[in-house]
Enzyme design. Structure first.
Site, PDB file in Angstrom:
ATOM      1  N   HIS A 181       0.850  -1.200   0.000  1.00 56.65           N
ATOM      2  CA  HIS A 181       0.000   0.000   0.000  1.00 56.65           C
ATOM      3  C   HIS A 181       0.889   1.256   0.000  1.00 56.65           C
ATOM      4  O   HIS A 181       1.701   1.452   0.895  1.00 56.65           O
ATOM      5  CB  HIS A 181      -0.934  -0.003   1.215  1.00 56.65           C
ATOM      6  CG  HIS A 181      -1.996   1.037   1.105  1.00 56.65           C
ATOM      7  ND1 HIS A 181      -3.236   0.774   0.578  1.00 56.65           N
ATOM      8  CD2 HIS A 181      -1.965   2.348   1.397  1.00 56.65           C
ATOM      9  CE1 HIS A 181      -3.942   1.883   0.572  1.00 56.65           C
ATOM     10  NE2 HIS A 181      -3.204   2.853   1.051  1.00 56.65           N
ATOM     11  N   ALA A 182       0.721   2.099  -1.007  1.00 54.04           N
ATOM     12  CA  ALA A 182       1.627   3.233  -1.213  1.00 54.04           C
ATOM     13  C   ALA A 182       1.554   4.224  -0.048  1.00 54.04           C
ATOM     14  O   ALA A 182       0.483   4.498   0.486  1.00 54.04           O
ATOM     15  CB  ALA A 182       1.270   3.951  -2.514  1.00 54.04           C
ATOM     16  N   GLU A 215       1.651  10.685  -3.853  1.00 56.49           N
ATOM     17  CA  GLU A 215       2.642  10.481  -2.779  1.00 56.49           C
ATOM     18  C   GLU A 215       3.654  11.634  -2.748  1.00 56.49           C
ATOM     19  O   GLU A 215       4.036  12.109  -1.684  1.00 56.49           O
ATOM     20  CB  GLU A 215       3.347   9.125  -2.940  1.00 56.49           C
ATOM     21  CG  GLU A 215       2.427   7.909  -2.870  1.00 56.49           C
ATOM     22  CD  GLU A 215       1.534   7.869  -1.632  1.00 56.49           C
ATOM     23  OE1 GLU A 215       1.907   8.450  -0.602  1.00 56.49           O
ATOM     24  OE2 GLU A 215       0.443   7.265  -1.714  1.00 56.49           O
ATOM     25  N   HIS A 230      -7.234   0.651   5.357  1.00 55.64           N
ATOM     26  CA  HIS A 230      -7.330   1.714   6.356  1.00 55.64           C
ATOM     27  C   HIS A 230      -8.100   1.305   7.617  1.00 55.64           C
ATOM     28  O   HIS A 230      -7.923   1.911   8.663  1.00 55.64           O
ATOM     29  CB  HIS A 230      -7.949   2.966   5.728  1.00 55.64           C
ATOM     30  CG  HIS A 230      -7.134   3.487   4.584  1.00 55.64           C
ATOM     31  ND1 HIS A 230      -7.096   2.841   3.363  1.00 55.64           N
ATOM     32  CD2 HIS A 230      -6.296   4.545   4.480  1.00 55.64           C
ATOM     33  CE1 HIS A 230      -6.287   3.499   2.553  1.00 55.64           C
ATOM     34  NE2 HIS A 230      -5.789   4.529   3.195  1.00 55.64           N
TER      35      HIS A 230
HETATM   36 ZN   LIG Z   1      -2.054   9.852   0.718  1.00 54.26          ZN
END
Ligand SMILES: [Zn+2]
Length: 466
Positions: free
Chosen positions: A209-210, A240, A365
């Site tokens: 997950h970035a 990012e 998340h």
């Molecule tokens: Zn972000």
């Protein structure tokens, strides 16, 4: 548990599938049953999280209580310079602004999916089966663009262009950095290039997950990502780097203020830049020889990413707010998840779910306890920031054709806001860039207006809603 999660279709190791493998099936397969197996398969990995999550909620609330909050959800809601109840109203106001746009997209998507899979599998007036939308969480529909394109030929195929130009993983990051530099911002430090993870390691398990990091709160900026050469990851790299540029801009603030105006701003920054990745921008950087013919396709591509995301972006924390507050008890965790998935997204699971399942935990998340409302806010904010920056840049014409590439004035306005960090209430930061003190979804509607008109025309004889 999330990072190591695997689904083994034969029950044996050896042919086990990771989230990456399963996501590829979700994205590319058009076989109803194969899609269903991948979708259900990933959700076997989150079942064992259920018991631990129940305990986690107790502990998290205990901690929030010791800080003086009613529960963890209230703690999260107080990060927005307004009382928690007012913030909930604000979320609802923004959702009502964009809901008609989502409903039009949902309606058209369902019609097209019924053509593909049959109206027995995708019935009119009912939620769409969640495994047919190209994404593990139906949080964007970008991967089924081929089923939804307004015109037959894709007028702007970012994935194709990147592959044809043989851009590698580092090359993608270099290109994103070049955009920020074109705005007058400094290049990233050498350590970024030495210490970041751009590709999936072959010798160990990682969370792909970035994410973006500022290790020393100064210059040790890094991203961690398993980059694939495609349009989605091209956008994610911009996202990012937006974090890294924001982090560097506020590094002179005291520790308490070394953050974005609110967490939605942090998530919006890089996406705002990625909105400027237009066909005209690709011409400017030499990725395209000439502008493709005028087409609604690029706008549809963007809508499948952004508009499709809005209800999911909202509901993940609606679920957690209800869980943390105790309005929903553990014996209804999964049922409540699906109640919200249906209410907001208009999707349904392909097979019956029960309280033995823990489908929220199949989303990073939730498993990693990262608040999610920020992504909903970011999706709305990025268009508001984009519209303001395009005005600064003197853009004329429809909003979706604007790129602020190379515009130093827009870059300065952006950087001035980023440098403020968290030192002022977020309405001040927003006002500094846009002149507005309220989050406002009219920009996202402006941006997609030509597509909205087209969707309404397509849907005029359809029965919309679910
Ligand atoms: Zn972000």
């Amino acid at each position: 548990m999330y990072g190591k999660g695997k689904f083994c279709p034969q029950g044996q190791s050896g042919d086990c599938l990771t989230l990456g493998d399963l996501s590829k099936i979700l994205a590319s397969s058009r076989d109803y049953d194969e899609l269903k197996q991948a979708w259900v398969g990933w959700r076997t990995t989150s079942k064992p999280m259920r018991e631990k999550f129940v305990r986690f909620v107790e502990l998290a609330n205990e901690g929030a209580g010791e800080f003086g909050f009613r529960d963890l959800g209230d703690l999260w809601k107080t990060r927005y310079d307004m009382p928690p109840d007012e913030f909930e109203k604000e979320l609802n106001r923004l959702w009502e602004q964009v809901r008609p746009l989502y409903e039009q997209l949902h309606c058209y998507t369902r019609t097209q999916l019924a053509k593909k899979y049959g109206s027995d599998k995708v019935p009119t007036g009912k939620p769409i089966p969640a495994h047919l939308l190209g994404n593990m969480w139906s949080q964007d529909f970008a991967n089924i663009f081929d089923l939804l394109a307004p015109e037959e030929k894709s007028a702007f195929d970012v994935t194709g262009i990147l592959r044809e130009k043989k851009i590698d993983e580092r090359g993608v990051v270099r290109q994103a950095e070049a955009f920020f530099v074109s705005l007058g911002l400094d290049p990233l430090p050498d350590t970024f290039w030495e210490r970041s993870m751009f590709t999936k390691p072959r010798d160990r398990e990682v969370v792909c997950h970035a994410s973006a990091w500022d290790i020393d709160w100064l210059d040790d900026l890094r991203i961690k990502m398993c980059i694939e050469i495609n349009a989605e990851d091209f956008t994610t790299v911009h996202h990012e780097l937006g974090h890294n540029y924001y982090q560097r801009a506020y590094k002179h603030q005291s520790a308490l203020f070394a953050d974005s105006a609110n967490d939605g701003f942090h998530e919006a920054l890089g996406d705002t830049i990625a909105l400027s990745v237009t066909p005209a921008y690709f011409v400017k950087i030499g990725y395209l020889d000439k502008l493709p013919a005028d087409s609604l396709n690029p706008l549809m591509q963007r809508a499948l990413d952004k508009i499709a995301f809005l209800p999911f972006g909202l509901l993940v924390d609606q679920w957690r707010f209800d869980v943390f507050s105790g309005r929903v008890t553990p014996d209804q965790y999964n049922a409540h998840w699906w109640k919200l998935r249906t209410k907001y997204q208009g999707v349904a699971p392909p097979i019956a779910r029960s309280e033995k399942d823990f489908d929220p935990g199949a989303k990073y998340h939730v498993a990693a306890n990262v608040p999610y409302t920020r992504y909903f806010l970011a999706t709305i904010l990025q268009f508001q920031l984009h519209r303001a920056l395009c005005e600064v840049a003197g853009h004329e014409g429809p909003l979706h054709t604007c790129s602020i590439y190379n515009n130093k004035e827009a870059g300065k306005r952006l950087n001035d806001m980023m440098e403020m960090g968290l030192s002022k209430p977020w309405p001040d930061a927003l006002e500094a860039l846009t002149g507005q003190r309220q989050m406002d979804a009219t920009a996202i509607i402006d941006y997609f207006q030509p597509l909205l008109d087209w969707l309404k025309e397509q849907n005029k004889d359809a029965v919309c809603g679910w």
